[in-house]
Each structure stands twice: as structure tokens, then as C-alpha cells.
Scaffold this active site. Structure first.
Site, PDB file in Angstrom:
ATOM      1  CE  LYS A  22      -1.785   1.598   3.981  1.00 10.18           C
ATOM      2  NZ  LYS A  22      -1.549   3.022   4.283  1.00 10.18           N
ATOM      3  CG  ASN A  23       2.162   2.759   3.500  1.00 12.62           C
ATOM      4  OD1 ASN A  23       1.021   3.090   3.148  1.00 12.62           O
ATOM      5  ND2 ASN A  23       2.478   2.524   4.743  1.00 12.62           N
ATOM      6  NE  ARG A 398      -7.757   4.538   5.022  1.00  9.16           N
ATOM      7  CZ  ARG A 398      -7.317   5.702   5.521  1.00  9.16           C
ATOM      8  NH1 ARG A 398      -7.864   6.180   6.627  1.00  9.16           N
ATOM      9  NH2 ARG A 398      -6.352   6.355   4.931  1.00  9.16           N
TER      10      ARG A 398
HETATM   11  C1  EPZ Z   1       4.076   7.040   6.356  1.00  7.89           C
HETATM   12  O1  EPZ Z   1       3.305   8.104   6.855  1.00  7.89           O
HETATM   13  C2  EPZ Z   1       3.126   5.857   6.211  1.00  7.89           C
HETATM   14  N1  EPZ Z   1       2.054   6.203   5.275  1.00  7.89           N
HETATM   15  C3  EPZ Z   1       2.526   5.511   7.575  1.00  7.89           C
HETATM   16  O2  EPZ Z   1       1.758   4.328   7.387  1.00  7.89           O
HETATM   17  C4  EPZ Z   1       3.679   5.187   8.526  1.00  7.89           C
HETATM   18  O3  EPZ Z   1       3.149   4.917   9.813  1.00  7.89           O
HETATM   19  C5  EPZ Z   1       4.640   6.392   8.606  1.00  7.89           C
HETATM   20  O4  EPZ Z   1       5.116   6.720   7.278  1.00  7.89           O
HETATM   21  C6  EPZ Z   1       5.860   6.091   9.466  1.00  7.89           C
HETATM   22  O5  EPZ Z   1       6.544   5.001   8.924  1.00  7.89           O
HETATM   23  C7  EPZ Z   1       2.317   6.178   3.954  1.00  7.89           C
HETATM   24  O6  EPZ Z   1       3.426   5.918   3.518  1.00  7.89           O
HETATM   25  C8  EPZ Z   1       1.169   6.500   3.041  1.00  7.89           C
HETATM   26  P1  EPZ Z   1       4.375  11.249   8.867  1.00  7.89           P
HETATM   27  P2  EPZ Z   1       3.881   9.591   6.791  1.00  7.89           P
HETATM   28  O7  EPZ Z   1       3.021  11.808   9.126  1.00  7.89           O
HETATM   29  O8  EPZ Z   1       5.122   9.683   6.026  1.00  7.89           O
HETATM   30  C9  EPZ Z   1       6.435  14.070  11.645  1.00  7.89           C
HETATM   31  C10 EPZ Z   1      -0.078   2.909   7.677  1.00  7.89           C
HETATM   32  O9  EPZ Z   1      -0.545   2.369   8.685  1.00  7.89           O
HETATM   33  N2  EPZ Z   1       6.234  15.045  10.557  1.00  7.89           N
HETATM   34  O10 EPZ Z   1       5.275  11.992   7.971  1.00  7.89           O
HETATM   35  O11 EPZ Z   1       2.774  10.487   6.370  1.00  7.89           O
HETATM   36  C11 EPZ Z   1       5.141  13.446  12.147  1.00  7.89           C
HETATM   37  O12 EPZ Z   1       4.551  14.216  13.163  1.00  7.89           O
HETATM   38  C12 EPZ Z   1       0.351   4.367   7.705  1.00  7.89           C
HETATM   39  O13 EPZ Z   1       0.109   2.321   6.575  1.00  7.89           O
HETATM   40  C13 EPZ Z   1       6.388  16.403  10.818  1.00  7.89           C
HETATM   41  O14 EPZ Z   1       6.653  16.805  11.937  1.00  7.89           O
HETATM   42  O15 EPZ Z   1       4.248   9.814   8.297  1.00  7.89           O
HETATM   43  C14 EPZ Z   1       5.609  12.084  12.652  1.00  7.89           C
HETATM   44  O16 EPZ Z   1       6.152  12.244  13.952  1.00  7.89           O
HETATM   45  C15 EPZ Z   1       0.029   5.018   9.044  1.00  7.89           C
HETATM   46  N3  EPZ Z   1       6.213  17.289   9.792  1.00  7.89           N
HETATM   47  C16 EPZ Z   1       6.743  11.733  11.698  1.00  7.89           C
HETATM   48  O17 EPZ Z   1       7.168  12.965  11.115  1.00  7.89           O
HETATM   49  C17 EPZ Z   1       5.933  16.887   8.512  1.00  7.89           C
HETATM   50  O18 EPZ Z   1       5.817  17.740   7.599  1.00  7.89           O
HETATM   51  C18 EPZ Z   1       6.316  10.786  10.559  1.00  7.89           C
HETATM   52  O19 EPZ Z   1       4.975  11.052  10.294  1.00  7.89           O
HETATM   53  C19 EPZ Z   1       5.795  15.502   8.271  1.00  7.89           C
HETATM   54  C20 EPZ Z   1       5.954  14.603   9.304  1.00  7.89           C
END
Ligand code: EPZ
Length: 419
Positions: A22-23, A398
Site C-alpha cells: 500500500k505505502n 484501507r
Molecule cells: C508514512 O506516513 C506511512 N504512510 C505511515 O503508514 C507510517 O506509519 C509512517 O510513514 C511512518 O513510517 C504512507 O506511507 C502512506 P508522517 P507519513 O506523518 O510519512 C512528523 C499505515 O498504517 N512530521 O510523515 O505520512 C510526524 O509528526 C500508515 O500504513 C512532521 O513533523 O508519516 C511524525 O512524527 C500510518 N512534519 C513523523 O514525522 C511533517 O511535515 C512521521 O509522520 C511531516 C511529518
């Protein structure tokens, strides 16, 4: 409405095949926007999030057809509406991945600001600051990110936090920017590597694949191409944990074992006998109760946060105490309350769950709150004594392709029931 009904207590046995990740497929579908001509994406899983991403592109004017069960054909040459509307973004945060591609190819994008989600605030400040560093003019108006740029310019940008989608958005944006971009503190998850391979096949110039420093030299044009999506390491890990929790013996085919090394290490620590071949992983628990394992989530190659909830279910019936620490998201323990309702002995303090394994869980009605929490409730239902019912199972759909069919294939007594 539908719920999943499980009669627990049966050890999983048999063979199952992993679906596409998915990711990986979500950023790859979004990245197809930057290509001229047609891309054919193969090994696409049948998931709600994929359907949503497809709908997002189609409403922009992308020609997208599903040309058989797992392949999609995408041609983004005639986008008329470079916009990701609130109605779609609110159902899937990964819609933010349209921002970089639209901006770098069309010079403008309107993407609804994704709100938080169940597991945390999930800000996108790093995405926006990175695009501004590339010369984009960005402001937020009525809940929408409005981004403009004649042509993005290469820059050096250090991401304050390791963010998978942040890395992906900026990587895609840099492929058509003018000059050289150096992105530092990049995520190195296998899904980021798969996206990078797709972009390279489209003609992008990227060095440092799989490392935390990506150097991208912008080009004028990228071309659609064929790409086979990697297997879903989190789906695979979920089935392995379910087999370990039920004392079973399974083989998962179509796997890249290296991609889930940290999970396999923890499963071995729990007492599982793990055997890997080039494209499969087998687990044999020999009917034994799992040993407790401590978990610390962190960016790849450390233990993935997306496997944390599943290991809470495994530890819930393990022979001793364990500590699970969630370091990425501020609210990713919502499965704990539901596990406690099934008889688990778990206390949460800040970002740590202290788990005292119990002999058995009791079947109960539970409610899913997010994708991976729902997977942990399925695992708990498989090991619990008696009947468990899981409500709000749209979360499961999902991220897991026909999970009840695959688990039934492994001998589970599980069905989806309308009510
Ligand atoms: C990806 O989300 C995955 N989703 C998530 O999978 C996964 O849990 C996550 O990476 C961590 O491995 C997809 O790839 C579609 P983030 P992503 O919100 O990259 C901080 C699942 O279950 N951050 O970037 O969107 C944030 O707060 C899903 O399949 C900022 O501060 O993760 C967090 O602490 C859930 N500012 C960390 O980074 C930003 O601009 C990562 O969160 C972006 C992120």
C-alpha cells in the site's frame, strides 16, 4: 454495515501470498502525474486507499484504467484540474502526495490541508518548507494549500524529522526542478526505494537510492513506464505475528525478506522458528506460547511503527512482561483499551505500554480505531477464547486485501458479516 466475526483458538497453518505494498503504490500512483505518456503499474493491491488515490487522479483529468485484477494504466497528459479536494483528502492523508507532482509538472496545485488523524497531528510543515526552499510560493487559504512556481529550482534541504511522505513529495518535486537538489535526512523505507526505482525508470536522475541523502538532477521531461510494486512488508508481518500468536506454522510467498528484517528479529526473539528463501518467509511456533519482546519504533531500518499494534497483541499473551515504546506518533495506542476489554493486562504511560502477558484473552465485541489497531484486534480475536466481533472494519479494508479470506486460507474461523 459490516463486522468481522472470529471464533478464536485455532492455530494458523498453511501458505498465503502477499499483496503489493500500500505505502509503495500510493506514492507511485501520485508520481505518475509527472510522466508524459502511459505508465503501467503492476501488482497493485485491491485496497480502499488505492481506490481513493485512483479517484483523486481521475477527478484531476488523469486517464486511469484498471486493466485487470492487479494492473492499472495511467496517462496524466491531460490534467485539467490540479486540485486535491477536501472530500477526498479527509478520507486519505496520503492525498498530500499529489502536491509535489502537480506543482513540479504544472506550476500550480491546490491541495486540501490534511487534518490530523486518529494516530496523531501528522503535520505537513516539512513538505511545505521543502517546496518553498525550491522556490514555490505557498499559502494556506480556506483550508487549502495553494502552491505556485514557474519552475521549481534545485536546493539543499534538510528535513527536521524523518518523514516518509515528506521525502516522497520532495523527491518527486525535485525530478523536474531546474538544477540539482540535495535532500538530507530522507526516509529510507523500502517503499521510498520502490518509488525511487519507478522515477529512475521514468528517466529521473537520482543518486543515493536507499540512503538518507538523495541527490536529484532535474530533467525537462519524464516518461511513463512499467513498474511492479514491491510486496507489502506490513501485511506480511501481520500474518506472521498472527501465526506466532496462535502457535501456528505458515509460509508467506512473494516476499522480500530483507525488507522486514527488524520484524523477523523480534519474531525469533519471541520464540518463532523463522526460515527465509529468496522470496518467502516461513514461521513455525511449534505450538509454543510466545516469549515477551520489547519494542522500540523508529524509522527504517529500525522496528516499523506500523507493526507496533500487532506486537502488542502478541505480547498480550506472552509468558512475561514487555515494554512497547512508540516514538513516531503521539496517539498510537488506541488498540490497548480494546485489548484490555479482552482481558489483556496492559498499562500505558506517555509513549510506553507495559504489557504483562496473560494465559488467554476472552472473545469480546471491539471497535477498530485506525488501520493497524484493527489488525491487532484481528490477531487478538484469533487467539482469544470464544467469539470476537470487530466493528468499524472499514479501517481494515484501507490497508489489507481481503484479510478474512487470506486468514481463512490459513485455517482461521473468521468471516465478514453484514448487520
Ligand atoms: C508514512 O506516513 C506511512 N504512510 C505511515 O503508514 C507510517 O506509519 C509512517 O510513514 C511512518 O513510517 C504512507 O506511507 C502512506 P508522517 P507519513 O506523518 O510519512 C512528523 C499505515 O498504517 N512530521 O510523515 O505520512 C510526524 O509528526 C500508515 O500504513 C512532521 O513533523 O508519516 C511524525 O512524527 C500510518 N512534519 C513523523 O514525522 C511533517 O511535515 C512521521 O509522520 C511531516 C511529518
Amino acid at each position: 454495515m459490516e463486522k468481522i466475526v472470529i471464533k478464536g483458538g485455532k492455530a494458523l497453518n498453511g501458505t498465503v501470498t502477499a499483496s503489493g505494498a500500500k505505502n509503495a503504490v500510493l506514492p507511485i500512483i501520485a508520481a505518475s502525474i509527472v510522466g508524459s505518456g502511459t505508465s503501467i503499474i503492476k501488482n497493485v493491491p485491491h485496497l480502499e486507499d488505492v481506490t481513493t488515490m485512483n479517484e483523486l487522479l481521475i477527478q484531476m483529468g488523469v486517464d486511469l484504467t484498471i486493466n485487470d485484477t492487479t494492473n492499472i494504466e495511467i496517462c496524466a497528459d491531460h490534467i485539467t484540474n490540479p486540485k486535491a479536494p477536501y472530500e477526498i483528502v479527509k478520507t486519505m492523508r496520503a492525498s498530500i502526495l499529489a502536491l509535489g507532482p502537480l506543482l513540479t509538472k504544472y506550476g500550480r496545485a491546490e491541495v486540501s490541508l490534511p487534518g490530523g488523524c486518529a494516530i496523531g497531528a501528522r503535520p505537513v510543515d516539512i513538505h511545505l518548507k521543502g517546496l518553498e526552499a525550491m522556490g514555490a510560493e505557498i499559502h494556506v487559504e480556506n483550508g487549502y494549500i495553494i502552491a505556485k512556481a514557474d519552475r521549481l529550482k534545485g536546493c539543499q534541504y534538510y528535513m527536521d524529522k524523518v518523514t516518509v511522505t515528506g521525502t516522497e513529495n520532495l523527491l518527486i518535486a525535485a525530478t523536474l526542478a531546474e538544477g540539482e537538489t540535495i535532500l538530507e535526512n530522507c526516509a529510507t523505507e523500502p517503499e521510498v526505494v520502490d518509488l525511487t526505482k519507478y522515477l529512475l525508470n521514468m528517466g529521473a536522475k537520482i543518486e543515493g537510492i536507499g540512503t538518507s541523502v538523495l541527490k536529484i538532477t532535474g530533467v525537462d521531461k519524464l516518461y511513463g513506464c512499467e513498474h511492479v510494486v514491491i510486496p507489502d512488508r506490513i501485511e506480511i508481518g501481520t500474518f506472521l505475528v498472527a501465526a506466532a500468536a496462535t502457535g501456528g506454522k505458515i509460509t508467506v510467498n512473494k516476499v522480500v525478506p530483507h525488507d522486514l528484517e527488524s520484524v523477523l528479529i523480534k519474531l525469533r526473539e519471541s520464540g518463532a522458528e523463522i526460515t527465509v528463501t529468496e522470496d518467502s518467509v516461513s514461521l513455525n511456533m511449534h505450538g509454543e506460547r510466545p516469549k515477551p519482546v520489547n519494542i522500540n519504533t523508529a524509522p527504517h531500518p529500525a522496528f516499523p511503527t506500523d507493526m507496533q499494534a500487532q506486537f502488542c497483541s502478541l505480547n498480550a499473551i506472552a509468558s512475561g512482561y514487555s515494554i512497547v515504546t512508540e516514538n513516531l506518533f503521539e496517539n498510537r495506542f488506541m488498540h490497548i483499551n480494546e485489548l484490555v476489554r479482552m482481558g489483556a493486562d496492559i498499562t500505558v504511560s506517555h509513549n510506553q505500554a507495559v504489557i504483562h502477558g496473560v494465559e488467554r484473552l476472552n472473545g469480546a465485541p471491539t471497535t477498530a480505531t485506525d488501520l493497524r489497531a484493527s489488525a491487532s484486534l484481528v490477531i487478538a480475536g484469533l487467539v482469544a477464547e470464544g467469539i470476537s466481533e470487530i466493528y468499524d472494519i472499514h479501517f481494515i479494508d484501507r490497508g489489507y486485501e481481503v484479510i478474512e479470506e487470506k486468514l481463512s486460507q490459513l485455517g482461521a474461523d473468521i468471516k465478514r458479516v453484514s448487520y
